[in-house]
Design an enzyme around this catalytic site. Structure first.
Site, PDB file in Angstrom:
ATOM      1  N   ASP A  37      24.058  41.288  48.390  1.00 14.06           N
ATOM      2  CA  ASP A  37      25.060  42.332  48.664  1.00 14.06           C
ATOM      3  C   ASP A  37      25.568  42.141  50.085  1.00 14.06           C
ATOM      4  O   ASP A  37      24.864  41.579  50.930  1.00 14.06           O
ATOM      5  CB  ASP A  37      24.418  43.725  48.527  1.00 14.06           C
ATOM      6  CG  ASP A  37      25.440  44.799  48.176  1.00 14.06           C
ATOM      7  OD1 ASP A  37      25.351  45.365  47.064  1.00 14.06           O
ATOM      8  OD2 ASP A  37      26.333  45.085  49.020  1.00 14.06           O
ATOM      9  N   VAL A  64      30.712  37.723  48.759  1.00 10.40           N
ATOM     10  CA  VAL A  64      31.060  36.728  47.730  1.00 10.40           C
ATOM     11  C   VAL A  64      32.403  36.043  48.000  1.00 10.40           C
ATOM     12  O   VAL A  64      32.713  35.030  47.388  1.00 10.40           O
ATOM     13  CB  VAL A  64      31.055  37.344  46.306  1.00 10.40           C
ATOM     14  CG1 VAL A  64      29.651  37.718  45.882  1.00 10.40           C
ATOM     15  CG2 VAL A  64      32.012  38.517  46.195  1.00 10.40           C
ATOM     16  N   ASN A  90      28.569  40.745  39.583  1.00  8.81           N
ATOM     17  CA  ASN A  90      28.791  42.188  39.473  1.00  8.81           C
ATOM     18  C   ASN A  90      29.571  42.770  40.648  1.00  8.81           C
ATOM     19  O   ASN A  90      30.275  43.776  40.479  1.00  8.81           O
ATOM     20  CB  ASN A  90      27.419  42.880  39.347  1.00  8.81           C
ATOM     21  CG  ASN A  90      27.507  44.367  39.562  1.00  8.81           C
ATOM     22  OD1 ASN A  90      27.909  45.108  38.668  1.00  8.81           O
ATOM     23  ND2 ASN A  90      27.149  44.823  40.759  1.00  8.81           N
ATOM     24  N   TYR A 156      43.719  45.769  39.983  1.00  7.92           N
ATOM     25  CA  TYR A 156      42.391  45.796  39.356  1.00  7.92           C
ATOM     26  C   TYR A 156      42.481  45.293  37.921  1.00  7.92           C
ATOM     27  O   TYR A 156      41.635  44.519  37.458  1.00  7.92           O
ATOM     28  CB  TYR A 156      41.849  47.227  39.413  1.00  7.92           C
ATOM     29  CG  TYR A 156      40.405  47.379  38.971  1.00  7.92           C
ATOM     30  CD1 TYR A 156      39.362  46.997  39.810  1.00  7.92           C
ATOM     31  CD2 TYR A 156      40.091  47.924  37.728  1.00  7.92           C
ATOM     32  CE1 TYR A 156      38.040  47.151  39.415  1.00  7.92           C
ATOM     33  CE2 TYR A 156      38.779  48.088  37.332  1.00  7.92           C
ATOM     34  CZ  TYR A 156      37.746  47.703  38.179  1.00  7.92           C
ATOM     35  OH  TYR A 156      36.436  47.858  37.776  1.00  7.92           O
ATOM     36  N   LYS A 160      40.534  42.013  36.598  1.00 11.50           N
ATOM     37  CA  LYS A 160      39.503  42.055  35.554  1.00 11.50           C
ATOM     38  C   LYS A 160      39.926  41.240  34.328  1.00 11.50           C
ATOM     39  O   LYS A 160      39.088  40.694  33.631  1.00 11.50           O
ATOM     40  CB  LYS A 160      39.164  43.504  35.199  1.00 11.50           C
ATOM     41  CG  LYS A 160      38.440  44.253  36.324  1.00 11.50           C
ATOM     42  CD  LYS A 160      37.109  43.591  36.724  1.00 11.50           C
ATOM     43  CE  LYS A 160      36.315  44.430  37.713  1.00 11.50           C
ATOM     44  NZ  LYS A 160      35.031  43.803  38.101  1.00 11.50           N
TER      45      LYS A 160
HETATM   46  N1  LIG Z   1      31.715  52.370  38.032  1.00 17.62           N
HETATM   47  C1  LIG Z   1      32.613  52.181  37.089  1.00 17.62           C
HETATM   48  O1  LIG Z   1      33.164  53.141  36.505  1.00 17.62           O
HETATM   49  C2  LIG Z   1      32.983  50.777  36.656  1.00 17.62           C
HETATM   50  C3  LIG Z   1      33.747  50.617  35.498  1.00 17.62           C
HETATM   51  C4  LIG Z   1      34.101  49.342  35.090  1.00 17.62           C
HETATM   52  C5  LIG Z   1      33.687  48.244  35.822  1.00 17.62           C
HETATM   53  N2  LIG Z   1      32.959  48.408  36.938  1.00 17.62           N
HETATM   54  C6  LIG Z   1      32.584  47.210  37.685  1.00 17.62           C
HETATM   55  O2  LIG Z   1      31.185  47.177  37.861  1.00 17.62           O
HETATM   56  C7  LIG Z   1      30.868  46.485  39.075  1.00 17.62           C
HETATM   57  C8  LIG Z   1      29.927  47.322  39.903  1.00 17.62           C
HETATM   58  O3  LIG Z   1      30.547  48.550  40.189  1.00 17.62           O
HETATM   59  P1  LIG Z   1      29.738  49.841  40.661  1.00 17.62           P
HETATM   60  O4  LIG Z   1      30.322  50.983  39.936  1.00 17.62           O
HETATM   61  O5  LIG Z   1      28.281  49.619  40.616  1.00 17.62           O
HETATM   62  O6  LIG Z   1      30.252  49.908  42.181  1.00 17.62           O
HETATM   63  P2  LIG Z   1      29.463  50.291  43.512  1.00 17.62           P
HETATM   64  O7  LIG Z   1      30.541  50.434  44.528  1.00 17.62           O
HETATM   65  O8  LIG Z   1      28.535  51.413  43.264  1.00 17.62           O
HETATM   66  O9  LIG Z   1      28.600  48.988  43.831  1.00 17.62           O
HETATM   67  C9  LIG Z   1      29.199  47.771  44.130  1.00 17.62           C
HETATM   68  C10 LIG Z   1      28.273  46.968  45.011  1.00 17.62           C
HETATM   69  O10 LIG Z   1      28.904  45.713  45.282  1.00 17.62           O
HETATM   70  C11 LIG Z   1      28.805  45.444  46.672  1.00 17.62           C
HETATM   71  N3  LIG Z   1      29.917  44.598  47.061  1.00 17.62           N
HETATM   72  C12 LIG Z   1      31.241  44.927  47.060  1.00 17.62           C
HETATM   73  N4  LIG Z   1      31.967  43.902  47.511  1.00 17.62           N
HETATM   74  C13 LIG Z   1      31.096  42.898  47.797  1.00 17.62           C
HETATM   75  C14 LIG Z   1      31.256  41.583  48.299  1.00 17.62           C
HETATM   76  N5  LIG Z   1      32.453  41.109  48.672  1.00 17.62           N
HETATM   77  N6  LIG Z   1      30.160  40.811  48.429  1.00 17.62           N
HETATM   78  C15 LIG Z   1      28.946  41.296  48.111  1.00 17.62           C
HETATM   79  N7  LIG Z   1      28.728  42.541  47.658  1.00 17.62           N
HETATM   80  C16 LIG Z   1      29.797  43.327  47.507  1.00 17.62           C
HETATM   81  C17 LIG Z   1      28.816  46.802  47.349  1.00 17.62           C
HETATM   82  O11 LIG Z   1      28.248  46.747  48.643  1.00 17.62           O
HETATM   83  C18 LIG Z   1      28.004  47.635  46.368  1.00 17.62           C
HETATM   84  O12 LIG Z   1      26.619  47.593  46.659  1.00 17.62           O
HETATM   85  C19 LIG Z   1      32.214  46.189  39.754  1.00 17.62           C
HETATM   86  O13 LIG Z   1      32.590  44.849  39.477  1.00 17.62           O
HETATM   87  C20 LIG Z   1      33.172  47.151  39.088  1.00 17.62           C
HETATM   88  O14 LIG Z   1      34.495  46.663  39.084  1.00 17.62           O
HETATM   89  C21 LIG Z   1      32.600  49.650  37.392  1.00 17.62           C
END
Ligand SMILES: NC(=O)c1ccc[n+]([C@@H]2O[C@H](COP(=O)([O-])OP(=O)(O)OC[C@H]3O[C@@H](n4cnc5c(N)ncnc54)[C@H](O)[C@@H]3O)[C@@H](O)[C@H]2O)c1
Length: 253
Positions: A37, A64, A90, A156, A160
């Site tokens: 992270d 990343v 992720n 977005y 995706k």
């Molecule tokens: N929460 C939702 O409703 C939802 C819905 C569909 C898809 N997603 C996808 O699921 C994944 C996780 O989302 P989440 O809800 O857990 O979000 P979140 O914000 O709770 O967690 C995301 C994590 O990724 C880390 N992160 C972000 N950019 C980064 C980078 N450049 N390098 C390394 N780490 C990085 C952040 O520090 C955080 O710990 C994402 O790809 C998001 O697009 C989430």
């Protein structure tokens, strides 16, 4: 015997939210997990919690977007655990629901960098290693916005869709090398994701939420982690290049 006994998994963005739950679920099933992270504090807390609970976890600070960080993440994982069997892409961010006419270049570039280029960088590092060790598994965190048009902002949604495309391309090109790539398309999941959005585009938001009443329920990170476990385990051995939608029926109507 756990479903992922002795497997080594890198999970990007696993300092919080869905990624953290995926890492926990994998660890409970016997995997050694690399918590990766860019939020150093979150990753240290997560590694500490996992070790305290008796799981094998190693933390790597990685953005990343940065090629050197990604190379280092793999090198460190291999040096600590010997090899990497599973990569979960992720890490991802939102786009403040900006509709097409309102896209800001800064938002476009940042979302594309993290959600698309970041996934490419991790896949590009993983594949030669997977080939070398005789196979591997990639689980990509897409979104309902990766298969539907109107549930998110413009950038977005584009990002995706790219994740879904990368998933299918890798499955198609590398399947014969015992490499599987599948994606998950969550609808709404209760994490800190939405709260991180600022200056939300009200038009984009209104349009994206038009059909939200068809979502029977929001998901919990564990709902998604269970799917990520299935896709990383032998239970899904015939699946390659698929996208599993988990959206509480939002897109079913
Ligand atoms: N929460 C939702 O409703 C939802 C819905 C569909 C898809 N997603 C996808 O699921 C994944 C996780 O989302 P989440 O809800 O857990 O979000 P979140 O914000 O709770 O967690 C995301 C994590 O990724 C880390 N992160 C972000 N950019 C980064 C980078 N450049 N390098 C390394 N780490 C990085 C952040 O520090 C955080 O710990 C994402 O790809 C998001 O697009 C989430």
């Amino acid at each position: 015997m756990g479903l992922l006994e002795n497997k080594v998994a890198i999970i990007t963005g696993s300092g919080s939210g869905i990624g953290k739950e995926v890492a926990l679920t994998y660890a409970k099933e016997g995997a050694k997990v690399v918590i990766a992270d860019f939020n150093e504090e979150a990753l240290q807390v997560t590694v500490g919690e996992f070790r305290e609970a008796g799981y094998t976890a190693h933390g790597v600070k990685v953005n990343v977007v940065n090629e050197e960080d990604v190379k280092n993440m793999f090198a460190e994982a291999i040096s600590v655990f010997g090899q990497v069997d599973i990569l979960v892409n992720n890490a991802g961010i939102g786009d403040n629901m900006q509709a097409a006419a309102n896209v800001q270049d800064e938002t476009w570039n940042r979302v594309m960098d993290i959600n698309v280029t970041g996934v490419m960088r991790c896949i590009r590092q993983a594949l030669p290693h997977f080939e070398q060790i005789g196979g591997g598994i990639i689980v990509n965190m897409a979104s309902l916005s990766g298969v539907a048009g109107g549930r998110g902002g413009f950038t977005y949604t584009a990002a995706k869709h790219a994740v879904v495309g990368m998933t299918k391309n890798v499955a198609s090109h590398y399947g014969e090398m015992n490499i599987r790539a599948n994606a998950i398309a969550p609808g709404n999941v209760e994490t800190g994701f939405s709260a991180k959005m600022t200056n939300i585009d009200q038009f984009g938001m209104k349009q994206a939420l038009r059909g939200v009443s068809y979502m029977t329920k929001s998901g919990k990170p564990s709902d998604i982690a269970n799917i990520a476990l299935f896709l990383a385990s032998e239970q899904s051995s015939l699946m390659n290049g698929t996208v599993l939608v988990a959206d509480g029926g939002w897109s079913a109507y």
